[in-house]
Design an enzyme around this catalytic site. Structure first.
Site, PDB file in Angstrom:
ATOM      1  CG  ASP A  35      41.948  39.294  47.658  1.00 34.27           C
ATOM      2  OD1 ASP A  35      41.450  39.042  48.760  1.00 34.27           O
ATOM      3  OD2 ASP A  35      42.014  38.455  46.735  1.00 34.27           O
ATOM      4  N   GLY A  73      39.681  30.384  48.642  1.00 30.84           N
ATOM      5  CA  GLY A  73      38.433  29.744  49.082  1.00 30.84           C
ATOM      6  C   GLY A  73      38.566  28.265  49.345  1.00 30.84           C
ATOM      7  CE  LYS A 109      42.426  35.567  48.318  1.00 30.09           C
ATOM      8  NZ  LYS A 109      41.447  35.834  47.237  1.00 30.09           N
TER       9      LYS A 109
END
Lengths: 393, 393
Positions: A192, A125, A196
């Site tokens: 996920d 984020g 990353k």
């Protein structure tokens, strides 16, 4: 000074809306000319002529010099990104799966066409980790990069360890709050954070590794016995992706649940927050903490990429240009806790240096070393219901 | 691609040596041609012809295109930096006092002569906060920037709160370990973090404020009664610099000891570590943590600046160019704990909304609001022996 950006945006979901909210409040030299969306029928808060369902309304518009891609579908996102980069448009994307899977090709396309692809919003984020690895740690000897990269599994683990909730209750709550992706396996199964990690590894070590080749075990097999074990020892379990230099020429990458003690700075990263821990030879331990997901935090990272494009910013992938190349290896021993049901399984998994064995009425576990390649080879066996593996310090 | 740097370095102390160690291990396109040092007599680990005591051996050498300034003396550092920037050389400095005091003039010199001055190493050692404020948060609405900017006072506070040491014992230990600057007042009096705050405020809010105009109170008046008060309430005291937007047009800046609860991410920043907490409208709470001082961490930041100069990197001071300018104000009410000896002092300090008063055999305190300007005006009165003021949440 700065160049005017005319933007075509794919998707108008939570991140797209968050981004639009941010742009509204600022006087930036940029304009969103078109949104391409999947569902024409939905009522939108903006004028109808801004929306289209035809990707070519963006991709073939010569006035649009910047594509912002915020859709879920990784395959469609890849096609859009390829076309845009090839036709001279710069791209900002937050699609971690798409980027992790195609990074090598996307890097080549950028080089070939002189275009720029930025994707800070795809990794943790609002935390500017890619930018910092790219710009600031470009000459640092990095021992490791790890942390908490997935907000929804971390939220679940926080509920379990701080509020004594069960795994199932916590998962449900996370889904209700929108912290979990469409398919919970992506999060709780460690996919996920693996995407990353793949992207991080590329900027930290100059490696292109297909995520399929990287081990991920999740927290979906965690049960009350494991939780009790951790609590008795004042530990928490966190889901930790790790990129680590194990020799001058080799790097390991994996995602595993891990027992964490309160000495670790990751112990206090709670709920949907993310944290990235960089260990470097000279800078020592560096830690970046922030909101890992949500429309505004991710929108903020995407906006930062967009505004950087006004100054023609591009990743230089400097680590890839280094003479001394690093290789990805799976040949490393990891100390693990392994909770099992059927005793016979141990005959099929090559443990080394077993330091603890426990047989109880409710559950049995063993603590010892396993080679990473052995875990990969025996993944199906290890990851079946009734079994749980976690790294232990 | 990258340009070759020929470097002249002022100083060869702990940071200079740390930097030299780092450069040795890397194949970078840069050469250190000359060190200018104060004391010619000292034995050095490098060949004698590399050293000189004459600044002009660097400043007048047209081959040297980059000056790295790592000396203690802020006035001498300013003269060196001015001359270098004026004569077309780029400069990297870690001298927080020099930069904080002269930032406006130094910014003008860079603009005028097309040269670049970088100073990441001056603020919180290895933490890349300036670079991130400059590059990544350039369009973010920043609510506040605060944190722990001074490793030696934080080390002392950690010893006090975690190991029950007295202030004096802890200070002595910090000095022995080399965590304290030459004059401890700089650290424990809050001057060092104030210089860093001044620099941060410039990049976060586009403000040039002379550090003399900013309030700093330190931890040097802290005594056992204050420590007991904090411990009874499960609080710690930390020395906190703060830059905060208080309205659309006004920013406050000050350094005060502050009571911190375990809900704050700063609660767990211990010993010589630093942490920077950025609160932003969209990115939300962001936290950067790392080693705040020492030869290698600071050397790592300085090296990062040096290598950025190979790509002609310069701060753009974008916030200073913003149309809507922010002003520095001291008109804000702060909630404080004030421990005092003589009751009469309260007649001379204009407290508002007193919420607690305590009279004990050992000590007395009052909790209430004080205007920042009032604290500045009554600084001498408030900061005398037997008195201690700290912000309280």
């Amino acid at each position: 000074m700065s160049k005017k950006l005319t933007i075509g945006m794919f998707g108008f979901g939570v991140v797209g809306q968050g981004l639009y909210d941010i742009i509204k409040t600022k006087k930036l030299n940029l304009e969103i000319k078109k949104f391409v969306i999947k569902n024409a029928g939905k009522t939108r808060s903006l004028p109808a002529e801004l929306f289209s369902t035809n990707p070519n309304d963006i991709l073939n518009d010569p006035e649009i010099n910047t594509v912002v891609e915020l859709i879920d579908d990784a395959d469609a996102a890849f096609e859009i990104t390829k076309k845009a980069l090839t036709s001279g448009k710069n791209v900002v994307s937050a699609n971690k799966k798409m980027i992790a899977t195609h990074l090598q090709e996307l890097t080549a396309l950028q080089q070939q066409h002189g275009t720029s692809l930025l994707y800070e919003g795809a990794v943790c984020g609002s935390i500017p980790i890619i930018r910092n690895l790219e710009e600031y740690y470009d000459n640092e000897l990095l021992h490791s990069v790890s942390g908490i990269f997935n907000g929804s599994s971390n939220y679940i683990l926080s509920k379990i360890f701080n509020e004594n909730q069960s795994y199932d209750t916590a998962l449900k709550k996370a889904q209700e709050l929108g912290f979990a992706e469409t398919d919970p396996t992506l999060d709780v199964g460690g996919y996920d954070p693996k995407f990353k990690l793949t992207i991080v590894a590329s900027h930290a070590y100059g490696l292109f590794v297909n995520p399929d080749q990287i081990l991920n075990l999740g927290i979906d097999r965690l049960d009350n016995t494991d939780i009790r074990y951790a609590k008795e020892k004042n530990l928490k379990i966190k889901l930790i992706p790790l990129a680590k230099e194990v020799s001058n020429s080799e790097v390991v990458l994996y995602v595993l649940p891990k027992f964490i003690s309160k000495d670790s700075i990751l112990f206090n990263v709670e709920n949907e927050n993310n944290g990235v821990l960089v260990k470097a030879a000279f800078a020592d331990e560096q830690f970046f903490y922030g909101k890992g997901a949500g429309g505004h935090p991710t929108g903020s990272a995407v906006l930062s990429d967009i505004t950087a494009l006004r100054y023609d910013y591009r990743y230089e992938y400097k680590k890839h240009l280094d003479a001394q190349e690093l290789r990805y290896t799976t040949n490393v021993d990891i100390k693990v806790y392994f909770r099992y049901t059927d005793e016979n399984i141990l005959e099929n998994i090559a443990f080394k240096n077993i330091s603890e064995r426990f047989y109880g009425e409710d559950y049995k576990y063993v603590i010892g070393h396993l080679n990473l390649q052995e875990i990969i080879d025996k993944r199906e066996l290890i990851n079946q219901p009734g079994y749980f593996l976690a790294e232990i310090a």
